[in-house]
Every structure is written in C-alpha cells, then in structure tokens.
Design an enzyme around this catalytic site. Structure first.
Site, mmCIF file in Angstrom:
data_model
loop_
_atom_site.group_PDB
_atom_site.id
_atom_site.type_symbol
_atom_site.label_atom_id
_atom_site.label_comp_id
_atom_site.label_asym_id
_atom_site.label_seq_id
_atom_site.Cartn_x
_atom_site.Cartn_y
_atom_site.Cartn_z
ATOM 1 N N HIS A 104 -9.483 -4.064 0.127
ATOM 2 C CA HIS A 104 -8.339 -3.250 0.676
ATOM 3 C C HIS A 104 -8.757 -1.897 0.453
ATOM 4 O O HIS A 104 -8.320 -1.151 1.663
ATOM 5 C CB HIS A 104 -7.097 -3.342 -0.323
ATOM 6 C CG HIS A 104 -5.836 -2.785 0.070
ATOM 7 N ND1 HIS A 104 -4.930 -3.350 0.524
ATOM 8 C CD2 HIS A 104 -5.583 -1.286 0.021
ATOM 9 C CE1 HIS A 104 -3.838 -2.419 0.580
ATOM 10 N NE2 HIS A 104 -4.429 -1.313 0.444
ATOM 11 N N GLU A 105 -9.393 -1.289 -0.296
ATOM 12 C CA GLU A 105 -9.560 0.271 -0.401
ATOM 13 C C GLU A 105 -10.723 0.367 0.593
ATOM 14 O O GLU A 105 -11.037 1.673 1.031
ATOM 15 C CB GLU A 105 -10.119 0.501 -1.810
ATOM 16 C CG GLU A 105 -8.883 0.446 -2.773
ATOM 17 C CD GLU A 105 -7.384 1.023 -2.478
ATOM 18 O OE1 GLU A 105 -7.689 2.030 -1.784
ATOM 19 O OE2 GLU A 105 -6.655 0.561 -2.927
ATOM 20 N N HIS B 237 -9.697 1.297 4.174
ATOM 21 C CA HIS B 237 -9.199 2.683 4.282
ATOM 22 C C HIS B 237 -10.226 3.618 4.827
ATOM 23 O O HIS B 237 -9.999 4.489 5.473
ATOM 24 C CB HIS B 237 -8.487 3.239 2.787
ATOM 25 C CG HIS B 237 -7.333 2.860 2.784
ATOM 26 N ND1 HIS B 237 -6.131 3.014 3.449
ATOM 27 C CD2 HIS B 237 -6.557 2.090 1.474
ATOM 28 C CE1 HIS B 237 -5.012 2.673 3.015
ATOM 29 N NE2 HIS B 237 -5.276 2.078 2.138
ATOM 30 N N CYS C 188 0.955 -1.320 0.151
ATOM 31 C CA CYS C 188 -0.124 0.136 0.105
ATOM 32 C C CYS C 188 0.815 1.037 0.056
ATOM 33 O O CYS C 188 1.889 1.154 0.905
ATOM 34 C CB CYS C 188 -0.991 -0.058 1.198
ATOM 35 S SG CYS C 188 -2.041 1.155 1.430
#
Length: 243
Positions: free
Chosen positions: A182-183, A186, A140
């Site tokens: 994954h995003e 965030h 990342c």
C-alpha cells in the site's frame, strides 16, 4: 426523497454521502498533522529517488523525522478518540514530500491493536511477490471516506535503505505485506482505490462507521463508483465539465 432505510445495522443511512461532523473533525486533525488533502497533485506523481549519498543529509533526515513524528502524533490522537483509525504506515508524498521514503509498522496485526514501532525504508523496491494473493479491506488518509477491498500478494520481499544508509532486504507476510505494498504504491502515484476494478468493492465509509467496516466490508451497502472516485481525487479547479 426520504433517506433509504438502513437494514445493515450501520449508524448512518446508506445514501448518506455528504460529510458528517465527525468526518470534518477527522480531516481537520489530519491536516493539522501535516497530511496533504486527497486532491493534492503530489499524490498522483512518481516520487523521486533518494541518492544513497544524500540519505544522511539534513533534508532527507528531516523528512524521515516528519514521517515518524506525524505517525506518533496520529497514534496519540487515536488513543484519545477511538473512532479514529490507527496509522500503520505513511509515505512521504502524503506529507507533501515527493521522495521515495515510507514508514510502516512491521508488527501490528489486522485488528490494529498493540501498534509497534514505525520502521523507515528509503528507495524501497519489491523484488519478489508471492503467487498466492488475498483480498482484504483497505483505507487511506489520502482517500478521504473511500475504502475498499483490494487483492494483493500475501508475501513480498523488499530491498531498501535504512535511515543510516545501509541496504537491506526484508520479507513481509500477511497484514504487514499489505501495508508495505500500500505504501509502496504511494511512491508511484497509485492509491488503493485505483486498483479496485469492481464498483461493488469500492465503498464510502464515514468516520462513525469505521469500527464496523472490517466485519461488513464484503457486503458494504454504500458504494463508490470509479467515476465518483476519479471525481473525488481530482483537484477542485479541474472538476468542471470543461476539463
């Protein structure tokens, strides 16, 4: 103490943790694109919902344009320097905007070749996840040199708004499912390394080694402990033993 002998075929000694020249150049390039440093507090916060009526506002549309332009600029830089990793997704907190907006490449494969268009999703929700899971390598821009092996569902369904304000549902499978999760993390102040329980599966990978990492990720010799990760992501002013 002499550097540990490298018996893994990697370009750097396994006890090399300090930044290399290539690392510093990459971080400088990312900062120039507008990405926040891994120690930025916005990366640990839950991002704010975007009211559907505000999607068409100039403020929200400007954030979307920044995400897309940052992604495009990074990819153009990757074409000039093959040691850089190809951007496959980006979340608004990574550019300093605490809003629930992400962009992901919905066509790219795990080899990161032949990148496609970045699609934007506003207020994404994961409304279904497969029972089947798979472990895979992740890195990342907001984790510096830290990479690792993360177990995630192989498929997810996401409900979100488009930049035009239309609500949609879409199923992602395989590598794109991993990108989407994954995003999405965030937006809740979670980074992939936070999800890794075993120190054997959290790694320190220099820029020069990125091309080698995928094939060696299951046995990467340079580890990053939970303590090292927590210290790394902590703002500098809070790194003393007194905090």
């Amino acid at each position: 103490m002499p550097a540990k002998k490298n018996t893994h075929g990697l370009p750097l000694p396994i006890d090399r943790y300090e930044l290399t020249t290539e690392d510093r150049l990459r971080f400088a390039e990312e900062a120039a694109l507008g990405m926040v440093v891994p120690q930025a507090s916005v990366l640990t916060q839950r991002a704010k919902e975007v009211h559907p009526d505000a999607i068409s506002s100039e403020q929200v549309q400007a954030v979307i344009r920044r995400l897309l332009s940052t992604g495009l600029a990074q990819r153009q830089g990757r074409e000039k320097n093959k040691k850089r990793r190809t951007l496959v997704g980006l979340a608004a907190p990574q550019i300093g905007e605490s809003l629930r907006i992400i962009v992901i490449d919905i066509k790219i494969g795990p080899d990161r070749k032949r990148p496609g268009k970045l699609d934007c999703f506003i207020n994404p929700e994961i409304i279904w996840s497969s029972r089947e899971t798979v472990e895979g390598p992740e890195g990342c821009f907001s984790a510096g040199l830290v990479w690792g092996l993360v177990r995630r569902p192989v498929a997810v369904k996401i409900r979100a708004y488009t930049p035009e304000g239309k609500q949609i549902e879409r199923i992602f499978e395989g590598f794109t499912a991993r990108i989407a999760q994954h995003e999405y993390d965030h937006l809740d102040g979670i980074r992939f390394a936070d999800r890794i329980k075993s120190d054997r599966k959290r790694h320190w990978v220099h820029t020069e080694e990125l091309p080698e990492y995928p094939k060696h990720s299951k046995h990467w010799p340079r580890l990053c402990t939970r303590q090292q990760w927590e210290l790394f992501k902590r703002p500098a002013k809070n790194r003393s033993g007194a905090d």
